[in-house]
Design an enzyme around this catalytic site. Sequence first.
Site, PDB file in Angstrom:
ATOM      1  N   HIS A  62       0.818  -1.206   0.000  1.00 51.94           N
ATOM      2  CA  HIS A  62       0.000   0.000   0.000  1.00 51.94           C
ATOM      3  C   HIS A  62       0.861   1.269   0.000  1.00 51.94           C
ATOM      4  CE1 HIS A  62      -4.044   1.635   0.600  1.00 51.94           C
ATOM      5  NE2 HIS A  62      -3.446   2.623   1.230  1.00 51.94           N
ATOM      6  N   GLU A 106      -8.554   7.135  -4.969  1.00 52.14           N
ATOM      7  CA  GLU A 106      -7.973   6.194  -4.012  1.00 52.14           C
ATOM      8  C   GLU A 106      -8.978   5.095  -3.682  1.00 52.14           C
ATOM      9  OE1 GLU A 106      -4.683   7.386  -1.326  1.00 52.14           O
ATOM     10  OE2 GLU A 106      -6.352   7.403   0.082  1.00 52.14           O
ATOM     11  N   HIS A 108     -10.686   2.050  -1.272  1.00 50.18           N
ATOM     12  CA  HIS A 108     -10.947   1.564   0.083  1.00 50.18           C
ATOM     13  C   HIS A 108     -11.663   0.226  -0.020  1.00 50.18           C
ATOM     14  CE1 HIS A 108     -10.517   3.963   4.013  1.00 50.18           C
ATOM     15  NE2 HIS A 108      -9.385   3.928   3.356  1.00 50.18           N
TER      16      HIS A 108
END
Lengths: 765, 232
Positions: A62, A106, A108
Amino acid sequence: MSAPDSTHAVPVAPRPGDPDITAELVDEHGLSPKEYERIQRIMGREPTFTELGVFSAMWSEHCGYKNSKRLLSTLPTKAPWVIQGPGENAGVIDIGDGYALAFKIESHNHPSAVEPYQGAATGVGGILRDIFTMGARPIAVLDSLRFGDLDSGRVRYLFSGVVEGIGDYGNCVGIPNIGGEVQFDRGYEGNPIVNAMCLGLMKKEELITAVAEGAGRPLMAVGARTGRDGIHGATFASEELSEDSDESSRPQVQVGDPFTEKLLLEASLELIASGAISAIQDMGAAGITSSASEMAGRGGSGVDLEMADVPVREPGMTPYEILLSESQERMLVVAEEGREDEVHRILEKWELEAAVIGQVTDHGRFRILENGEVVADIPALPLTEGCPTYERPGEESEEVRGLREMDLSEHLIPRGDLVKSFLLVLGSPNVASKRWIHDQYDTTVRTSTVVPPGGDAGVVRIRGTRRAVAATTDCNGRYVYLEPGTGARAAVAEAARNLVCTGALPTAITNNLNFGNPLKPHIYHQFRESILGMKEACQVFETPVTGGNVSFYNETDGRAIYPTPVIGMVGVVEDVDHITPQGFQEPDHRIVLLGENTAELGGSEYLYVTADLVAGPPPRVDLLAERDLQRAVLSMVHKGLLASAHDCSEGGLACCLAESALKGVEGGLGISVRLEDALPPVAVLFGEAQGRIVVSCAPDDERAVLEVAESHGVPARSIGTVRDADHRFSVTLPDATLEVPLARLSETYEGALPALMDSPTPSSD
Amino acid sequence: MKVAVVTFPGSNCDYDLYKAVQQVGGDPTFVWHRERGLEGYDAVMLPGGFSYGDYLRGGAIARLSPVMEDVVAYARSGRPVLGVCNGFQILCEAGLLPGALVRNDSLKFRSFPVRLRVERTDTLFTEGYEEGQILRIPIAHGEGNYEADEATLRRLEDEGRIVFRYVDASGEATDEANPNGSWHNIAGIVNEGGNVLGMMPHPERAVEELLGSTDGLALFRAMARALSPAAP
């Protein structure tokens, strides 16, 4: 690599109570034995438990991009209009008239698979912070979502939780949602994809970067307190999920507080404007560890951080926990020396806390103290830049090759009534209206949304100028699955086509690369081919990549999602008068098809809903033809020739026409269209051939539209006429006809998602 | 027209109201919730948003802000106060308007343009409309379901204090046209003096053709006309 400079190293004793560093412990931290050896070399000794935790986070996939960095570095990132490329909180481009646009996407995914509401909400929170830490005020968000099929109760739970989470967070902060896309396919059953994109606006001179420079400057923690939530979230996001991830992983999911976020947003922008700070970064993945070490790494400096000074939610937190907590709504700020009080005053106004927790140093080390005792002492640069990077072996899976090479000719023969097939495709949740989602999002706050969700792209005007920006997210995971290079090219091409349809010039990209486990050769193959395809397309469209996010390990019990490299693309509309609607505008307007129909059916929604198949080669992408098509449409827009424009994608030409008809003024307009192609009707109506746009224009402009197309070498032909609202939706082919009353079309299109979500039939799970 | 746009922590439509006031030639000022003193203003506006995150209940904490004492005194002295969305909730919580706004009956946040029927044109806010005129104005709220006891509702009806109602295209106040379950399709009400208006829909989001509707403009224009010393 050469041995790191250890001039400033200080002795570090293990903390009482720390576990011994064993091979198992190293493995639990997601580090390979080789990586651990490298850490030992960097440190010149055994790391302590705290140091191991820090390395584990920074060298996770990550944060460290270890399996992606090498390929990502081949993507084009530069253009005269790019102000900030990859490596910062967000990319920034010049959009003219003195304004700059910060934007980023981004993922999640992992948190949302475990706790959909909080997972999605904190995804929005994180991306907003990436934008306002650049000095830009967030002006719009978009979401790219993927779920399994909605006949599963679990999928409906995930889908409704994610939508509610996105809505509650963005609505509360007051950022309009302007679009995105969602796809439902069994390929995402256990692993939903939740990618959030944000756009922010600033004057060019307001840009601030996250670089810690100037020894002696105080480091301040700002915003919410640090708690025990989300510890090792970055490492968690770098693993596959398993059946029991559900319960056991919940503590790794952070909890969002949009109210605090809103205050933090206002406070941060006020801090930046005040000049009392020189740098600011979100404490996102890997919390204090990543924000402090990355800021130091960029500045070539070091940091000293005192853990006892970090405002915490509960007593007894260890340095390990404080360093790796992913509590939300926190910032790390480099203040100007002597202006700490000003920072405090601004934060107090917004009812938030700030605390000096350390300082920038010139010793080049990431040094952590606990009541004055050094508990971690790591050279900063190797920590942020020294993460080993890999190129993996890649090989296509036999299974996928078999699916791609499957003979689809039997599917070109209609299965019974064409109208029935049409309504089946139009009513599929992948094609049908997404109003069920958008109605839960505030789309008009900030009073600048010109094109809300549901258009080809969202469009937001820039106050005080004639300009607007458009944004879209796109990727058909089926195409990428069947042939990654083609699929990635198609994703970039479709994003650009969508922008052009609204009247915007495609300008730059942020990408969100969602894949399975890269250590598996067939996954790495998907990844590599996707990046190569994306690179080629970005070059042709002159849309550099200014940043993004990689999300690997999207697998449950060994099954990977479709490879899904989501393209978030932004474009600039020079004059708001150029903004073009998707729906037909007036009876008697002419309908013109730009681009060519083909006999392709591979990877189509038609195959999925009629034969439960994801197979065949995905539609071919001719990048140069795409570019010509897009230039032609922009030229028509600039000449004021078009009444509407709509990209032809999932569901094919039939669904494209239906959408433009249903989104016609005042609840929809009928059409009569005639298609003379010597191709199977199924392919003409439902095939997803690329490079097609359906436009409409006043009868007097028809000639000019055809001429512009011809001058760009784009195939174009009039295919019919817009009718009034009482007329049917009518499409005639050489041996077939689609005749449907508008009301029936609307019922199918608008009713599909509500029927599935608000009154679902009980399912077995 | 000098307007105080009162901002609470979590307000997010403050800027939109500010711009709408400017657009009709007004002179807006942001007043932070901890500031005091509203004497110099010709009108006070409470914007939409999520003051205090809507924790507890929309507007329940904001009404305890220092500035609210002044807002109450300002309203009680008969001067004009407009509350939109969260501002409407705060006005109800502060007792300046009767009733309460509870969770939408769908239990979901609802955001789209709705149709409103103008029920009264003899208020400071609605003089620019025709009676029965149908407006297109966006809503965006999770707690916009207007509730009051029977007696209060009867009073509101009898005294003509319902200013806007949710209606369908033909102007009927039907259940289908009601986006949140509000009793009597109530979208906006005034106090007894007619100087305090609370409404859930956002007139400030309907002031430009580019953004889809200008039906909110007449409200701000009417206020500007009435409250500007040298109105043209």
